[in-house]
Motif scaffolding. Structure first.
Motif, PDB file in Angstrom:
ATOM      1  N   THR A  65      58.668  33.168  48.329  1.00  0.00           N
ATOM      2  CA  THR A  65      57.635  34.097  48.789  1.00  0.00           C
ATOM      3  C   THR A  65      56.228  33.576  48.545  1.00  0.00           C
ATOM      4  OG1 THR A  65      59.128  35.944  48.349  1.00  0.00           O
ATOM      5  CG2 THR A  65      56.796  36.467  48.614  1.00  0.00           C
ATOM      6  N   LYS A  66      55.949  33.068  47.346  1.00  0.00           N
ATOM      7  CA  LYS A  66      54.589  32.596  47.055  1.00  0.00           C
ATOM      8  C   LYS A  66      54.227  31.383  47.912  1.00  0.00           C
ATOM      9  CE  LYS A  66      55.288  32.438  42.558  1.00  0.00           C
ATOM     10  NZ  LYS A  66      56.508  33.259  42.454  1.00  0.00           N
TER      11      LYS A  66
ATOM     12  N   SER B 163      53.703  27.375  39.761  1.00  0.00           N
ATOM     13  CA  SER B 163      54.427  28.592  39.435  1.00  0.00           C
ATOM     14  C   SER B 163      55.553  28.286  38.452  1.00  0.00           C
ATOM     15  CB  SER B 163      55.014  29.201  40.717  1.00  0.00           C
ATOM     16  OG  SER B 163      55.827  30.310  40.427  1.00  0.00           O
TER      17      SER B 163
ATOM     18  N   VAL C 286      50.676  30.256  37.611  1.00  0.00           N
ATOM     19  CA  VAL C 286      51.352  31.549  37.715  1.00  0.00           C
ATOM     20  C   VAL C 286      52.522  31.559  36.738  1.00  0.00           C
ATOM     21  CG1 VAL C 286      52.485  33.171  39.267  1.00  0.00           C
ATOM     22  CG2 VAL C 286      50.737  31.608  40.164  1.00  0.00           C
TER      23      VAL C 286
ATOM     24  N   SER D  18      55.413  38.402  43.156  1.00  0.00           N
ATOM     25  CA  SER D  18      55.427  38.251  44.611  1.00  0.00           C
ATOM     26  C   SER D  18      55.099  39.550  45.338  1.00  0.00           C
ATOM     27  CB  SER D  18      56.799  37.743  45.068  1.00  0.00           C
ATOM     28  OG  SER D  18      57.043  36.448  44.560  1.00  0.00           O
TER      29      SER D  18
ATOM     30  N   ASP E 297      49.936  41.107  43.840  1.00  0.00           N
ATOM     31  CA  ASP E 297      49.931  39.870  43.056  1.00  0.00           C
ATOM     32  C   ASP E 297      49.607  38.665  43.934  1.00  0.00           C
ATOM     33  OD1 ASP E 297      50.600  41.131  40.619  1.00  0.00           O
ATOM     34  OD2 ASP E 297      52.705  41.199  41.221  1.00  0.00           O
ATOM     35  N   LEU E 298      50.114  38.659  45.158  1.00  0.00           N
ATOM     36  CA  LEU E 298      49.780  37.571  46.083  1.00  0.00           C
ATOM     37  C   LEU E 298      48.293  37.592  46.430  1.00  0.00           C
ATOM     38  CD1 LEU E 298      52.878  37.797  48.452  1.00  0.00           C
ATOM     39  CD2 LEU E 298      52.470  36.109  46.645  1.00  0.00           C
TER      40      LEU E 298
ATOM     41  N   LEU F 153      46.520  36.058  43.571  1.00  0.00           N
ATOM     42  CA  LEU F 153      46.697  34.603  43.584  1.00  0.00           C
ATOM     43  C   LEU F 153      45.734  33.953  44.566  1.00  0.00           C
ATOM     44  CD1 LEU F 153      48.213  32.046  42.763  1.00  0.00           C
ATOM     45  CD2 LEU F 153      49.984  32.638  44.439  1.00  0.00           C
TER      46      LEU F 153
END
Length: 247
Positions: A40-41, A100, A124, A230, A234-235, A238
């Motif tokens: 996802t990230k 991450s 992360v 994710s 949070d995204l 980031l």
């Protein structure tokens, strides 16, 4: 989704990657242990880079995702070499390294090995030294003894079949410890961690903050966040961190 490109290396596992040319500074994503570049990230950052016109690179370490290599042969040394190969051969100019989990450890190792190529670090839930502090030190005696005697232990995996933790992985990881001494990096560092992280406790991220010599270090704790970090908020955090160190 387009097929990944390949970096072939004589005597080394071939590596799969996706690369986007664009404006700088480039962003290089380093994934986690048993993760890959379709997570996802990684894909969220790909979409952000596409929209922003930014240079972006994501890849799979050996024995991960679409890359070659056997898991039983994998070590921190090998994954560091993989990451260095991608940084050296597939990026241009100083990079923002987004690491991450295990990728946070890789990002720190790259910053130590290629300081001239690293503009900033965005980490992360950074799992620096995880083979020792988060695996070996947490194992009961009988499992440690099994690893010593048999060379590996099959670790239960909530996401799929169990996988081996090898004696070689543990011993090799000790060669790359970074948390027992200052980490000489003077660029901007941003750390994002989740309060509910059960894999890498948020206090572990503070150990990274403590050892980095830069004074431009900021740590953000997501009260609702877990290890994946994710969720949409949070995204967004980031991306905001990446943009904050891009100028």
């Amino acid at each position: 989704m387009t097929e990944p490109q390949r970096l072939e290396r004589p005597g080394q596992p071939g590596l799969a990657f996706h690369k986007r040319d664009g404006s700088g500074p480039g962003v290089m994503f380093l994934g986690g242990f048993k993760s890959d570049m379709t997570g996802t990230k990684a894909t969220a950052l790909q979409a952000w880079a596409d929209d922003a016109g930014r240079a972006f690179l994501r890849f799979d370490y050996s024995a991960h995702g679409a890359s070659d290599g056997a898991w039983e042969d994998a070590t921190i040394s090998q994954w560091r070499e993989d990451a260095l190969a991608m940084l050296d051969q597939q990026t241009t100019g100083p990079q923002i390294l987004v690491g991450s989990s295990m990728g946070g450890w890789m990002a720190l190792l790259l910053a130590l090995a290629r300081p001239e190529k690293v503009k900033a670090l965005v980490l992360v839930a950074p799992a620096a030294d995880f083979t020792e502090t988060l695996i070996w030190e947490q194992l009961p005696f009988h499992i440690r003894q099994q690893i010593e005697d048999e060379g590996q232990w099959l670790r239960p995996n909530p996401y799929g079949p169990p996988y081996p933790i090898t004696k070689t992985l543990i011993e090799d990881g000790r060669n790359w410890s970074v948390l027992n001494a200052p980490i000489p990096f003077e660029g901007p560092v941003r750390i994002l961690h989740g309060w509910h992280d059960r894999d890498v406790p948020w206090s572990h991220g503070l150990r990274v903050l403590e050892q980095i010599t830069s004074n431009d270090v900021r740590y953000e704790l997501s009260k609702a966040g877990d290890h994946g970090l994710s969720a949409p908020e949070d995204l967004k955090a980031l991306v905001r961190m990446i943009e904050s160190v891009s100028s």
